[in-house]
Design a protein around this motif. Structure first.
Motif, PDB file in Angstrom:
ATOM      1  N   HIS A 114       0.859  -1.192   0.000  1.00 48.81           N
ATOM      2  CA  HIS A 114       0.000   0.000   0.000  1.00 48.81           C
ATOM      3  C   HIS A 114       0.889   1.234   0.000  1.00 48.81           C
ATOM      4  O   HIS A 114       1.661   1.466   0.937  1.00 48.81           O
ATOM      5  CB  HIS A 114      -0.927   0.023   1.214  1.00 48.81           C
ATOM      6  N   THR A 115       0.808   2.001  -1.067  1.00 51.10           N
ATOM      7  CA  THR A 115       1.539   3.264  -1.180  1.00 51.10           C
ATOM      8  C   THR A 115       0.559   4.402  -1.000  1.00 51.10           C
ATOM      9  O   THR A 115      -0.442   4.487  -1.711  1.00 51.10           O
ATOM     10  CB  THR A 115       2.228   3.371  -2.556  1.00 51.10           C
ATOM     11  N   GLN A 116       0.836   5.282  -0.039  1.00 48.99           N
ATOM     12  CA  GLN A 116      -0.027   6.419   0.260  1.00 48.99           C
ATOM     13  C   GLN A 116       0.767   7.712   0.099  1.00 48.99           C
ATOM     14  O   GLN A 116       1.847   7.846   0.673  1.00 48.99           O
ATOM     15  CB  GLN A 116      -0.574   6.323   1.685  1.00 48.99           C
ATOM     16  N   VAL A 117       0.221   8.643  -0.673  1.00 47.74           N
ATOM     17  CA  VAL A 117       0.900   9.913  -0.934  1.00 47.74           C
ATOM     18  C   VAL A 117      -0.059  11.050  -0.608  1.00 47.74           C
ATOM     19  O   VAL A 117      -1.209  11.054  -1.059  1.00 47.74           O
ATOM     20  CB  VAL A 117       1.359  10.021  -2.401  1.00 47.74           C
ATOM     21  N   ALA A 118       0.419  12.021   0.152  1.00 49.83           N
ATOM     22  CA  ALA A 118      -0.347  13.237   0.467  1.00 49.83           C
ATOM     23  C   ALA A 118       0.434  14.431  -0.055  1.00 49.83           C
ATOM     24  O   ALA A 118       1.555  14.684   0.398  1.00 49.83           O
ATOM     25  CB  ALA A 118      -0.576  13.362   1.969  1.00 49.83           C
ATOM     26  N   LEU A 119      -0.156  15.157  -1.027  1.00 52.51           N
ATOM     27  CA  LEU A 119       0.534  16.280  -1.648  1.00 52.51           C
ATOM     28  C   LEU A 119      -0.159  17.591  -1.326  1.00 52.51           C
ATOM     29  O   LEU A 119      -1.393  17.675  -1.317  1.00 52.51           O
ATOM     30  CB  LEU A 119       0.542  16.119  -3.176  1.00 52.51           C
ATOM     31  N   ALA A 120       0.659  18.627  -1.086  1.00 51.31           N
ATOM     32  CA  ALA A 120       0.141  19.999  -1.050  1.00 51.31           C
ATOM     33  C   ALA A 120      -0.168  20.431  -2.486  1.00 51.31           C
ATOM     34  O   ALA A 120       0.362  19.856  -3.444  1.00 51.31           O
ATOM     35  CB  ALA A 120       1.164  20.931  -0.410  1.00 51.31           C
ATOM     36  N   PRO A 121      -1.007  21.432  -2.678  1.00 52.08           N
ATOM     37  CA  PRO A 121      -1.420  21.819  -4.034  1.00 52.08           C
ATOM     38  C   PRO A 121      -0.280  22.195  -4.968  1.00 52.08           C
ATOM     39  O   PRO A 121      -0.400  22.020  -6.183  1.00 52.08           O
ATOM     40  CB  PRO A 121      -2.356  22.999  -3.787  1.00 52.08           C
ATOM     41  N   THR A 122       0.838  22.693  -4.451  1.00 51.19           N
ATOM     42  CA  THR A 122       1.934  23.121  -5.331  1.00 51.19           C
ATOM     43  C   THR A 122       3.085  22.115  -5.385  1.00 51.19           C
ATOM     44  O   THR A 122       4.140  22.418  -5.941  1.00 51.19           O
ATOM     45  CB  THR A 122       2.479  24.483  -4.871  1.00 51.19           C
ATOM     46  N   ALA A 123       2.899  20.925  -4.828  1.00 56.36           N
ATOM     47  CA  ALA A 123       3.952  19.912  -4.828  1.00 56.36           C
ATOM     48  C   ALA A 123       3.996  19.178  -6.162  1.00 56.36           C
ATOM     49  O   ALA A 123       3.009  19.131  -6.904  1.00 56.36           O
ATOM     50  CB  ALA A 123       3.728  18.922  -3.695  1.00 56.36           C
ATOM     51  N   ARG A 124       5.155  18.594  -6.460  1.00 60.75           N
ATOM     52  CA  ARG A 124       5.360  17.823  -7.687  1.00 60.75           C
ATOM     53  C   ARG A 124       5.814  16.414  -7.316  1.00 60.75           C
ATOM     54  O   ARG A 124       6.634  16.226  -6.410  1.00 60.75           O
ATOM     55  CB  ARG A 124       6.402  18.477  -8.600  1.00 60.75           C
ATOM     56  N   LEU A 125       5.279  15.434  -8.051  1.00 60.97           N
ATOM     57  CA  LEU A 125       5.566  14.033  -7.746  1.00 60.97           C
ATOM     58  C   LEU A 125       5.823  13.248  -9.026  1.00 60.97           C
ATOM     59  O   LEU A 125       5.105  13.407 -10.020  1.00 60.97           O
ATOM     60  CB  LEU A 125       4.379  13.402  -7.010  1.00 60.97           C
ATOM     61  N   LEU A 126       6.842  12.405  -8.981  1.00 61.84           N
ATOM     62  CA  LEU A 126       7.074  11.393 -10.010  1.00 61.84           C
ATOM     63  C   LEU A 126       7.166  10.062  -9.289  1.00 61.84           C
ATOM     64  O   LEU A 126       8.035   9.865  -8.442  1.00 61.84           O
ATOM     65  CB  LEU A 126       8.369  11.679 -10.776  1.00 61.84           C
ATOM     66  N   LEU A 127       6.262   9.148  -9.610  1.00 64.83           N
ATOM     67  CA  LEU A 127       6.178   7.870  -8.898  1.00 64.83           C
ATOM     68  C   LEU A 127       6.089   6.745  -9.917  1.00 64.83           C
ATOM     69  O   LEU A 127       5.255   6.779 -10.815  1.00 64.83           O
ATOM     70  CB  LEU A 127       4.965   7.863  -7.970  1.00 64.83           C
ATOM     71  N   ARG A 128       6.951   5.742  -9.744  1.00 66.27           N
ATOM     72  CA  ARG A 128       6.947   4.579 -10.625  1.00 66.27           C
ATOM     73  C   ARG A 128       6.764   3.311  -9.807  1.00 66.27           C
ATOM     74  O   ARG A 128       7.391   3.137  -8.757  1.00 66.27           O
ATOM     75  CB  ARG A 128       8.265   4.498 -11.400  1.00 66.27           C
TER      76      ARG A 128
END
Length: 242
Positions: A114-128
């Motif tokens: 289980h991968t859980q990600v919480a981002l702020a509105p201006t955050a950037r994410l690259l997930l593979r």
């Protein structure tokens, strides 16, 4: 681990701690980005294990996370399932790249990821994420994988896939994996997409690009093996992340 902007154009790691089968090593980063590699100190996850990776990126921090080798899900003595949780938190202006090596589901294993990600509105994410069903010439174990992403406290993506012996019927049928042994996805969240969102399209023979209800795009791919899967996802990364 906790990454923070150091005030000099770089990223500091005031917290970097690991124990058990996962060792954390800081390696040479690029520009303002700090880079951490997860090194397996012993065979894991075995049946009954519960591993957790937690990473937080503060405002403006840039963090790249990788693993040194593929992760093998192995059976335990008692037949109990293993759990592998990943929790990422990105504050305003933070950027995180989570690019682990493939997860291999070994025959007889039972793993819940289980991968859980919480981002702020201006955050950037690259997930593979890359998953290989069995080693060469081997049937897979039971693998259940869930990815949950929120942005600004609102759901962005929540999906789950189960495959292998004991999975719901049809997982390997024409509407499922259709006999392929490798599956993966690439998620890119970038506020720049708000003005020009990527279009939905087919990427090669067995991959599809899906824009999400937010500044994000999801690439989902199937392949006969892990090498071909990586080639497809690398191409998608160059297209949507640069």
């Amino acid at each position: 681990m906790h990454a923070v902007a150091d005030g000099r154009g770089g990223t500091a790691l005031p917290l970097l701690a690991g124990e058990g089968p996962l060792a954390l090593r800081r390696t040479r980063g690029s520009g303002a980005e700090a880079r951490v590699v997860l090194v397996g100190a012993m065979s894991a996850p075995l049946g009954g294990d519960h591993l957790t990776v937690e990473a937080a990126a503060g405002p403006g921090a840039r963090l790249a996370l990788a693993s040194a080798a593929a992760t093998l899900a192995l059976p335990g003595r008692g037949g109990e399932p293993a759990r592998y949780d990943v929790r990422l938190t990105l504050e305003d202006g933070a950027s995180v790249r989570w690019l682990p090596e493939p997860l291999v589901s070994v025959r007889g294993s039972d793993l819940r990821v289980h991968t859980q990600v919480a981002l702020a509105p201006t955050a950037r994410l690259l997930l593979r994420e890359e998953q290989v069903l069995g080693r060469s010439g081997e049937d897979p174990g039971l693998l259940s994988s869930r990815l949950t992403v929120t942005r600004g406290g609102r759901p962005l993506l929540d999906q789950e896939l189960t495959c292998g012996p004991g999975a719901p019927a049809g997982w390997d049928g024409p509407a499922g994996l259709a006999g392929h042994r490798a599956l993966g996805q690439l998620l890119v969240v970038d506020p720049a997409f708000a003005g020009a969102p990527p279009a939905a399209r087919v990427l090669g023979e067995r991959a599809v690009v899906t824009p999400l209800a937010g500044p994000a795009v999801l690439v989902t791919a199937l392949a006969p093996d892990g090498l071909r899967l990586r080639e497809v996802l690398d191409e998608a990364c160059r297209t949507y992340h640069g």
